[in-house]
Design a protein around this motif. Structure first.
Motif, short mmCIF file in Angstrom:
data_model
loop_
_atom_site.label_atom_id
_atom_site.label_comp_id
_atom_site.label_asym_id
_atom_site.label_seq_id
_atom_site.Cartn_x
_atom_site.Cartn_y
_atom_site.Cartn_z
N HIS A 159 0.83 -1.21 0.00
CA HIS A 159 0.00 0.00 0.00
C HIS A 159 0.87 1.25 0.00
CE1 HIS A 159 -3.20 2.83 1.12
NE2 HIS A 159 -2.40 3.26 2.08
N VAL A 175 -3.00 -3.16 -3.85
CA VAL A 175 -2.53 -3.67 -2.55
C VAL A 175 -2.54 -5.19 -2.59
CG1 VAL A 175 -2.92 -3.69 -0.07
CG2 VAL A 175 -3.40 -1.63 -1.40
N GLU A 198 -9.88 0.52 -2.04
CA GLU A 198 -9.60 1.90 -1.65
C GLU A 198 -10.68 2.87 -2.10
OE1 GLU A 198 -5.79 2.62 -3.26
OE2 GLU A 198 -4.74 1.71 -1.58
#
Length: 586
Positions: A159, A175, A198
């Motif tokens: 990340h 990620v 996200e």
């Protein structure tokens, strides 16, 4: 009789651990299976190895129930008897069962682990996994380290080092190994974000915030003002307040946050409806916290719900709406005269006329005139040319093979058509005696006084109570001009709830709407609360046909059900209503 089983184990430091339990009955079963009264975890012991039973004069008899023997006081045997008061020991593999009697006269069986069959403990360890693998403590720490690296260090590192650091729904999630953090699949509404965590989880280790939801749902409506939401909510208990304080420490927003009601990762499919408790927390006893509220208390549809209310037009010719209770007493004034019972009859002239027309069946049905909207919540306006004119014809003249009809919804045009009727002479259908000279058909007197007078009489009759217009409309005089009352009809009566007709297709219309017995267009043909409760009860009702939570009919973010096309606006003074094909006023 009762057996007292005393099991003696030893810790790694040699300390004894003694556990006692009682077994009622005259027989004990011994073996490796967990269903036995005495379980011996030794591979040298059969699943069901032997039984011990009480016999005459307080003696016990031990009998092998398998192909393997056991030892009694050092001698191998398949069956033996002895008096437990004098002691006795049975050996099964590495286990020893010592028999005696306690102070209460019960048979005491002391179970201990023996090493006499192997000679020493080192020989026993040869059969343990510990001889080939590291110790449990080492393996536990190694597994914990592997979990932290794979499921914490790697996702955090990827990340922080990813190339595209923007959070949003336009790119794939970069990620690594974060799928293990997901508690389940996303719902259908958010399926496109399945590989883009996200988009919602903007900040690491911070709960989803309202700002992330409003990025897409920017036009969502507010349930109420924020201050009234807080004032109307039932006070928290000590435990609940403590839990919310802990949640706030980890970045979770308060009880009014989006994620409080809308829980994700509950599995693919439709998002689960909000539980009834989320609504009743505020609406149960709301009047004690919001003294100025006009809403009634509600917490369960089957036991505590206000009477249903509808928005209707009660004043003829006015677009003003009034909220009324659906109790069978309210009356609606839409500007129409329409007896439902005559149109739904199966024996009268309307039924016979419908049977003669190919588009209908033996009698009219509700669906012949009422067509649902695309969302199945309401119905489209009834259009005269499509729904009524096949029976209620507006034809008034025929020229050759062409039929002339009045234009529906335009009173001024209707008057002009009737005044101009037969202004030009035509050969009569039947030849008879005629008046001579200027009084004859087509003469000046006829043109100036004769036919126009008859046409004005026709206009007056058409706009009368029993005329072609007054048959369906309420006659009215606007600015000294004959006409009809403006029509105002609702396509959605409920402003605070929704109703899905598609879900009720298994029922007939008259199950809820008493149209077949309605003799007046003023009857408000909406079902009462009691009618709905015939099938619908509260969320936890066990006897109801359809257990119903608040979310079945109500939305926390209420849409504006009153669209512009739903209601006909009022007509300016001096004009007569003119209805378009869409059912709206122009």
């Amino acid at each position: 009789m009762t057996f007292l089983i005393r099991t003696v184990d030893h810790t790694a430091t040699g300390r004894e651990i003694v556990r006692d339990r009682e077994v009622a009955g005259d027989t004990l079963t011994i073996g490796r299976a967990t269903t036995n009264d005495v379980v011996l975890a030794d591979l040298a012991v059969e699943q069901h190895h032997a039984t011990v039973e009480l016999v005459e004069r307080g003696r016990v008899r031990a009998t092998s129930t398998s192909d393997h023997r056991f030892a009694h006081d050092g001698r191998s045997t398949a069956e033996t008897q002895f008096d437990p008061a004098g002691g006795g020991e049975l050996l099964f593999g590495t286990y020893a069962l010592a028999f005696s009697r306690d102070d209460e006269g019960r048979v005491l069986v002391t179970v201990t682990r023996s090493e006499r069959d192997f000679g020493n403990r080192d020989a026993v360890r040869g059969f343990d996994l510990a001889s080939a693998m590291p110790g449990k403590r080492v393996m536990a720490w190694a597994a914990l380290a592997a979990i932290l690296v794979a499921f914490l260090a790697v996702p955090v590192w990827s990340h922080l080092t990813r190339e595209d650091k923007r959070a949003g729904a336009d790119g794939p999630d970069q990620v690594a190994l974060d799928g293990s953090w997901s508690t389940g699949k996303l719902s259908e509404a958010h399926h496109a974000l399945e590989q883009n965590c996200e988009a919602c989880h903007v900040e690491p280790f911070v709960a989803v915030r309202d700002e992330a939801c409003l990025t897409c749902h920017e036009d969502i409506g507010d349930h109420a003002a924020a201050d009234r939401l807080l004032a109307g909510r039932e006070p928290m208990g000590t435990g609940e307040a403590l839990l919310w304080a802990v949640a706030d420490t980890f970045g979770k927003e308060g009880p009014a946050a989006c994620t409080t009601c809308h829980t994700e990762h509950e599995g693919a499919g439709r998002m689960q409806p909000t539980a009834q408790a989320f609504c009743s927390d505020c609406h149960n006893g709301m009047d004690t916290r919001l003294s100025d509220t006009r809403l009634g208390n509600a917490h369960d549809f089957g036991t505590d719900h206000p009477q249903l209310q509808a928005m209707i037009h009660q004043t003829a010719g006015s677009d003003e709406l009034t909220r009324v209770v659906i109790d069978g007493k309210a009356r609606e004034s839409s500007g129409l005269r329409f007896p439902h019972d005559k149109h739904l009859s199966r024996t009268n002239g309307v039924a016979r006329m419908a049977g003669n027309l190919s588009r209908y069946g033996e009698a009219l049905q509700c669906s012949d005139c009422h067509r649902p909207t695309d969302d199945r919540n309401g119905f489209l306006p009834v259009v005269m040319e499509e729904d009524c004119e096949s029976c209620h014809s507006l034809a008034y003249d025929k020229v050759g093979n062409t039929v002339r009809t009045l234009r529906h919804g335009d009173v001024a045009q209707m008057q002009a058509d009737l005044i101009a009727l037969d202004r030009a002479p035509r050969q009569p259908v039947v030849t008879a005696r005629r008046r001579p000279g200027e009084f004859q058909r087509g003469g000046r007197y006829f043109q100036d006084f004769g036919r126009p007078t008859q046409n004005y009489i026709g206009i007056s009759r058409a706009l009368g109570k029993d005329g072609v217009c007054g048959e369906c409309h309420v006659p009215a005089t606007v600015d000294g001009q004959r006409g009809v009352m403006p029509v105002f009809q609702r396509s959605s009566y409920f402003t605070k709830g929704r109703f899905d007709h598609e879900a009720h297709e298994q029922e007939t219309c008259t199950t809820c709407h008493a149209a077949d017995t309605s003799k007046s267009a003023q009857d408000l043909l909406l079902p009462s609360l009691a009618t709905c409760r015939d099938c619908h009860q509260g969320e936890s009702a066990t006897q109801a046909d359809v257990p119903s939570s608040c979310a079945m009919c109500h939305s926390y973010h209420p849409p504006d059900f009153r669209r512009k096309e739903d209601d006909l606006p009022a007509q300016p003074a001096g004009k007569v209503a003119r209805l378009s094909r869409k059912g709206t006023s122009e």
